[in-house]
Structure formats: C-alpha cells, structure tokens
Design a protein around this motif. Structure first.
Motif, PDB file in Angstrom:
ATOM      1  N   GLY A  13      65.116   3.985  33.334  1.00 45.31           N
ATOM      2  CA  GLY A  13      64.240   5.106  33.018  1.00 45.31           C
ATOM      3  C   GLY A  13      64.693   5.770  31.735  1.00 45.31           C
ATOM      4  O   GLY A  13      65.896   5.900  31.490  1.00 45.31           O
ATOM      5  N   ALA A  14      63.751   6.160  30.893  1.00 42.74           N
ATOM      6  CA  ALA A  14      64.055   6.900  29.669  1.00 42.74           C
ATOM      7  C   ALA A  14      62.955   7.919  29.459  1.00 42.74           C
ATOM      8  O   ALA A  14      61.774   7.561  29.433  1.00 42.74           O
ATOM      9  N   ILE A  15      63.337   9.177  29.331  1.00 38.77           N
ATOM     10  CA  ILE A  15      62.365  10.253  29.162  1.00 38.77           C
ATOM     11  C   ILE A  15      62.762  11.104  27.963  1.00 38.77           C
ATOM     12  O   ILE A  15      63.856  11.675  27.921  1.00 38.77           O
ATOM     13  N   GLY A  16      61.868  11.162  26.982  1.00 36.14           N
ATOM     14  CA  GLY A  16      62.070  12.033  25.837  1.00 36.14           C
ATOM     15  C   GLY A  16      61.553  13.425  26.157  1.00 36.14           C
ATOM     16  O   GLY A  16      60.450  13.579  26.695  1.00 36.14           O
ATOM     17  N   CYS A  17      62.355  14.417  25.826  1.00 38.66           N
ATOM     18  CA  CYS A  17      61.970  15.830  26.004  1.00 38.66           C
ATOM     19  C   CYS A  17      62.083  16.493  24.637  1.00 38.66           C
ATOM     20  O   CYS A  17      63.080  17.154  24.337  1.00 38.66           O
ATOM     21  N   PRO A  18      61.080  16.312  23.773  1.00 39.95           N
ATOM     22  CA  PRO A  18      61.210  16.729  22.377  1.00 39.95           C
ATOM     23  C   PRO A  18      61.354  18.228  22.161  1.00 39.95           C
ATOM     24  O   PRO A  18      61.827  18.649  21.104  1.00 39.95           O
ATOM     25  N   ASN A  19      60.944  19.038  23.138  1.00 35.12           N
ATOM     26  CA  ASN A  19      61.065  20.491  22.986  1.00 35.12           C
ATOM     27  C   ASN A  19      62.207  21.089  23.795  1.00 35.12           C
ATOM     28  O   ASN A  19      62.340  22.316  23.863  1.00 35.12           O
ATOM     29  N   ILE A  70      66.702  11.492  27.885  1.00 36.73           N
ATOM     30  CA  ILE A  70      67.503  11.398  29.100  1.00 36.73           C
ATOM     31  C   ILE A  70      67.188  10.065  29.762  1.00 36.73           C
ATOM     32  O   ILE A  70      66.026   9.673  29.861  1.00 36.73           O
ATOM     33  N   SER A  71      68.239   9.357  30.188  1.00 34.63           N
ATOM     34  CA  SER A  71      68.029   7.993  30.679  1.00 34.63           C
ATOM     35  C   SER A  71      68.901   7.695  31.887  1.00 34.63           C
ATOM     36  O   SER A  71      69.871   8.396  32.180  1.00 34.63           O
ATOM     37  N   ALA A  72      68.527   6.616  32.568  1.00 30.94           N
ATOM     38  CA  ALA A  72      69.316   6.133  33.699  1.00 30.94           C
ATOM     39  C   ALA A  72      69.059   4.651  33.883  1.00 30.94           C
ATOM     40  O   ALA A  72      67.977   4.153  33.593  1.00 30.94           O
ATOM     41  N   VAL A  73      70.088   3.956  34.353  1.00 27.99           N
ATOM     42  CA  VAL A  73      69.974   2.583  34.822  1.00 27.99           C
ATOM     43  C   VAL A  73      70.439   2.580  36.271  1.00 27.99           C
ATOM     44  O   VAL A  73      71.457   3.202  36.595  1.00 27.99           O
ATOM     45  N   GLU A  74      69.691   1.926  37.129  1.00 27.13           N
ATOM     46  CA  GLU A  74      70.027   1.921  38.553  1.00 27.13           C
ATOM     47  C   GLU A  74      71.493   1.544  38.766  1.00 27.13           C
ATOM     48  O   GLU A  74      71.967   0.512  38.296  1.00 27.13           O
ATOM     49  N   GLY A  75      72.215   2.402  39.470  1.00 27.92           N
ATOM     50  CA  GLY A  75      73.607   2.144  39.789  1.00 27.92           C
ATOM     51  C   GLY A  75      74.605   2.531  38.725  1.00 27.92           C
ATOM     52  O   GLY A  75      75.812   2.360  38.914  1.00 27.92           O
ATOM     53  N   HIS A  76      74.133   3.103  37.602  1.00 27.32           N
ATOM     54  CA  HIS A  76      75.038   3.410  36.490  1.00 27.32           C
ATOM     55  C   HIS A  76      74.962   4.854  36.018  1.00 27.32           C
ATOM     56  O   HIS A  76      75.490   5.185  34.947  1.00 27.32           O
ATOM     57  N   GLY A  77      74.326   5.736  36.761  1.00 30.00           N
ATOM     58  CA  GLY A  77      74.305   7.141  36.406  1.00 30.00           C
ATOM     59  C   GLY A  77      73.237   7.492  35.390  1.00 30.00           C
ATOM     60  O   GLY A  77      72.502   6.637  34.889  1.00 30.00           O
ATOM     61  N   SER A  78      73.171   8.783  35.081  1.00 28.95           N
ATOM     62  CA  SER A  78      72.187   9.320  34.143  1.00 28.95           C
ATOM     63  C   SER A  78      72.888   9.970  32.961  1.00 28.95           C
ATOM     64  O   SER A  78      73.972  10.552  33.112  1.00 28.95           O
ATOM     65  N   TYR A  79      72.245   9.896  31.782  1.00 27.28           N
ATOM     66  CA  TYR A  79      72.857  10.384  30.547  1.00 27.28           C
ATOM     67  C   TYR A  79      71.830  11.132  29.701  1.00 27.28           C
ATOM     68  O   TYR A  79      70.637  10.815  29.721  1.00 27.28           O
ATOM     69  N   VAL A  80      72.336  12.107  28.953  1.00 26.71           N
ATOM     70  CA  VAL A  80      71.501  12.855  28.027  1.00 26.71           C
ATOM     71  C   VAL A  80      72.047  12.672  26.622  1.00 26.71           C
ATOM     72  O   VAL A  80      73.268  12.677  26.411  1.00 26.71           O
ATOM     73  N   ARG A  81      71.143  12.483  25.664  1.00 28.77           N
ATOM     74  CA  ARG A  81      71.507  12.282  24.257  1.00 28.77           C
ATOM     75  C   ARG A  81      70.617  13.163  23.386  1.00 28.77           C
ATOM     76  O   ARG A  81      69.410  13.258  23.632  1.00 28.77           O
ATOM     77  N   PRO A  82      71.171  13.780  22.337  1.00 20.41           N
ATOM     78  CA  PRO A  82      70.311  14.521  21.402  1.00 20.41           C
ATOM     79  C   PRO A  82      69.544  13.554  20.509  1.00 20.41           C
ATOM     80  O   PRO A  82      70.042  12.473  20.166  1.00 20.41           O
ATOM     81  N   ALA A  86      57.694   7.782  38.060  1.00 21.18           N
ATOM     82  CA  ALA A  86      58.616   6.688  37.729  1.00 21.18           C
ATOM     83  C   ALA A  86      59.515   7.089  36.562  1.00 21.18           C
ATOM     84  O   ALA A  86      59.057   7.630  35.568  1.00 21.18           O
ATOM     85  N   GLY A  87      60.782   6.800  36.695  1.00 26.61           N
ATOM     86  CA  GLY A  87      61.750   7.157  35.664  1.00 26.61           C
ATOM     87  C   GLY A  87      62.402   8.483  35.956  1.00 26.61           C
ATOM     88  O   GLY A  87      63.625   8.578  36.061  1.00 26.61           O
ATOM     89  N   GLY A  88      61.604   9.519  36.139  1.00 31.71           N
ATOM     90  CA  GLY A  88      62.162  10.827  36.481  1.00 31.71           C
ATOM     91  C   GLY A  88      62.869  10.808  37.813  1.00 31.71           C
ATOM     92  O   GLY A  88      63.936  11.408  37.975  1.00 31.71           O
ATOM     93  N   GLN A  89      62.282  10.096  38.777  1.00 29.87           N
ATOM     94  CA  GLN A  89      62.943  10.006  40.083  1.00 29.87           C
ATOM     95  C   GLN A  89      64.259   9.245  39.978  1.00 29.87           C
ATOM     96  O   GLN A  89      65.262   9.614  40.601  1.00 29.87           O
ATOM     97  N   LEU A  90      64.277   8.181  39.187  1.00 29.54           N
ATOM     98  CA  LEU A  90      65.519   7.419  39.003  1.00 29.54           C
ATOM     99  C   LEU A  90      66.591   8.289  38.365  1.00 29.54           C
ATOM    100  O   LEU A  90      67.756   8.290  38.797  1.00 29.54           O
ATOM    101  N   ILE A  91      66.225   9.022  37.332  1.00 26.45           N
ATOM    102  CA  ILE A  91      67.189   9.902  36.659  1.00 26.45           C
ATOM    103  C   ILE A  91      67.767  10.914  37.632  1.00 26.45           C
ATOM    104  O   ILE A  91      68.975  11.176  37.641  1.00 26.45           O
TER     105      ILE A  91
END
Length: 360
Positions: A163-169, A195-207, A299-304
């Motif tokens: 999952g990958a979700i851009g939050c531009p604001n 903000i992203s996640a891969v199943e089984g590997h946690g979630s991460y935030v990047r600027p 989809a994606g948000g739930q994984l994160i």
C-alpha cells in the motif's frame, strides 16, 4: 515465507509521488479553487483525478504488463468533451521525466492516455495481481485545498500486499508527531508525505519534495489511553445515504467518549490518522446489508493501519474481503470497526448493542 515486494514498493512510491505532485500543482496554480465535472453519481471529479490515474497506471503497466488495474475513473467524460481532454493531456504531458522519475512511463499520445485510464475499469473478479487506486480520495476537500489522499494498493488474490498513500497536504511534522490532523492545517510550502506498507514489514512515512522522497521513518504501534472515554473517534459527521451517523454517535456515547471526535472527510485519510496515532477509533455502521462501499476507499489504508498493530473487522467479526471486485458488499462485510487491540472488544460489543437496538 514473507515476500518483500521491493520492486512493487519502489514503483508504487514513485508513481504516487509523481501523481501527488500533479495534484499539488493544480491546487497551487488555481489557488485552491478547483473546477469540477459531474460523474454519474453527481460526485465531483477534477482534472486531477484523471491525470493521476493515468500516470499511476502508466508507470505500473509498463513495469508489470500482465497485472490488472482497478481505479475509480473511466475516460468516458474525456472522450466526449474535448476541452476537458485537452486540460488533462496538458497535465500528463508536462510531468517531470528526469532524475527520480526517469524510468516512469508516460503516455505518448492522447489516445494512449485515454486507454490507460480505462485500464482501471477492469478486474471484476479480484483474483490475481490487481492494483487498486483512488487517484484523489476526498475530492470535495481537495477542491477546498484541505486534506486528501492519492491511493494505491497491490492485491494478490484478494490480499493486500503493498500500500502507498500520498497525503500532499499533510505536513511531515504532523505525520511524525502524533498530533491531530485537521482539514485546514495543510503543508502550504512543501509537498506533504507518502505513507506505505508491505504485508508483514510494517508501515513507514516519508516526506515528499519536488524531486525526491525523503528517508523512511517507521510508524511504531500506538498505545491508546487506558480509559475508553478518552478515545478519539474519527469520522465525517453529516448524514450520508449509506451510513448511520446517529449510530456512530451512539457507540461513542455508550463508551463515554467525547462527541464529536476528529472530523476528516477522506476515508483513506481516516485510516492514515488511525495509523499515525492521531485518532483512536473508526466505526462504520451501514443503513442495511444492501449497502456497499467501493474497494478503493479502503485498500492500502487498511494495510497501513494493521501493519502498525491496528485491528479491523466487520460488524460480524470477520476480516474484510478484498477479493470481491470493485465493491465491498454488505452481505459479505457489514460495516467495520477499526481500533487498537486493547480496546477492540469493548468497542465491538458497544457497536453490537447499538446495531441490535437499531434493528428492533
């Protein structure tokens, strides 16, 4: 064995970044006064939705030509309206093509642009590798220059894998501090976060910047307040055609929680707020089992969120089934509850009491 999906994550991050920049460009050039077309359901759709969906599919289809795509938009409006088509093509044809974006495919013609957008109209079965996207989730708040999300998720046989979700604001400082997320508190100078996640590997935030993505910061599980009366419910409070807003309030008040809690319009931004620890609970109680919600809103948000330790179940106690195709239907998944494990059961019981009372 847990798969890493390194190539998929890299392309997801960069395609979401590029699409997010386009949406931000539109907001800044029009000073948050964005015009809209009307879709069949009368919801607003902008040139940003079309351009973002085209660019996301273009990058992924070039790298994974056998994969399927499922997106919110079709190119029907563009095919019938030349002025709108020209606006979207101008955006798509002028995206950055060097450095960080050098190997991301771009359509070579207007016809290719239209065909790429329409690739998102496929995948009714939900089986195999399916990229689900919502190019602009929260179009109504996007048009006001408030919070919105650019969303992508890879499903493999109906299971969320990337999952990958851009939050531009969404300011990076807000995303990494656990502070409340507000519609009006936006990243006016920068480009928000992905903000992203891969199943089984946690979630991460990047600027996100104009030409790159910053260092990943892991989102650690949040420990909520022990007292359920201190839990912050996230929602959008105006009555809708599908959700029982009064029932949501009844659950909160049954637990003694302050009402209303945090208001966010975009459904994917609600998942982001839960994952970041800015809010604690989301309850969705539909008006009946004949109601449904679109897969790209979840989809994606739930994984994160679940990769940060959160729990999501429907009101029957089952897992959300992403193998249903375009819609999550009430007969299979009636409503949902998202909360941290420490409080999930008490919230679930309160929701059941409210639903039982509603059905009398």
């Amino acid at each position: 064995m847990v798969e890493y999906y390194d190539k998929e994550l890299d392309l997801a991050l960069r395609s979401i970044h590029r699409a997010s920049l386009v949406t931000k460009q539109i907001l800044r050039s029009l000073k948050n006064n964005v015009s809209a077309e009307s879709k069949a359901d009368d919801s607003p759709v902008t040139i940003a939705d079309f351009a973002a969906q085209c660019l996301i599919i273009s990058a992924l289809h070039s790298a994974f030509p056998s994969d399927q795509f499922l997106g919110e938009e079709s190119a029907a409006a563009l095919r019938s309206k030349e002025s709108l088509r020209s606006e979207v093509w101008k955006l798509v044809s002028q995206v950055p093509r060097d450095g960080h974006f050098a190997d991301l495919a771009v359509p070579k013609s207007v016809d290719e642009m239209l065909d790429l957008i329409d690739l998102g109209c496929g995948s009714q079965s939900g089986q195999g590798r399916v990229w689900v996207m919502d190019p602009v989730d929260g179009t109504a708040t996007f048009m006001k220059g408030q919070q919105y999300a650019v969303c992508l998720c890879l499903l493999v046989d109906g299971v969320q894998k990337v999952g990958a979700i851009g939050c531009p604001n969404l300011p990076f400082e807000t995303a990494t501090s656990g502070r409340k997320i507000c519609e009006e508190h936006v990243d006016s100078e920068g480009y928000g976060v992905v903000i992203s996640a891969v199943e089984g590997h946690g979630s991460y935030v990047r600027p996100m910047t104009a030409d790159s993505i910053g260092t990943a910061q892991k989102i650690n599980p949040v420990v909520p307040a022990e007292d359920v009366s201190h839990l912050d419910f996230v929602g959008s409070w105006p009555e809708t055609s599908s959700q029982r807003m009064a029932s949501h309030e009844a659950v909160g008040k049954k637990l003694g929680a302050q009402w209303p809690g945090t208001e966010l319009w975009s459904l994917q931004m609600k998942y982001i707020s839960l994952a970041l620890g800015a809010t604690d609970v989301m309850v969705r109680i539909p008006k009946g089992r004949d109601r449904y919600t679109q897969i790209w809103d979840h989809a994606g948000g739930q994984l994160i969120y679940t990769e940060t330790g959160g729990v999501i179940k429907d009101l029957d106690g089952g897992a959300i089934d992403f193998g249903q195709g375009r819609a999550l239907r009430g007969e299979r998944n009636f409503g949902l509850i998202a909360a941290r494990p420490a409080h999930f059961e008490v919230i679930f019981e309160a929701a059941h009491e409210v639903v039982s009372k509603d059905s009398r």
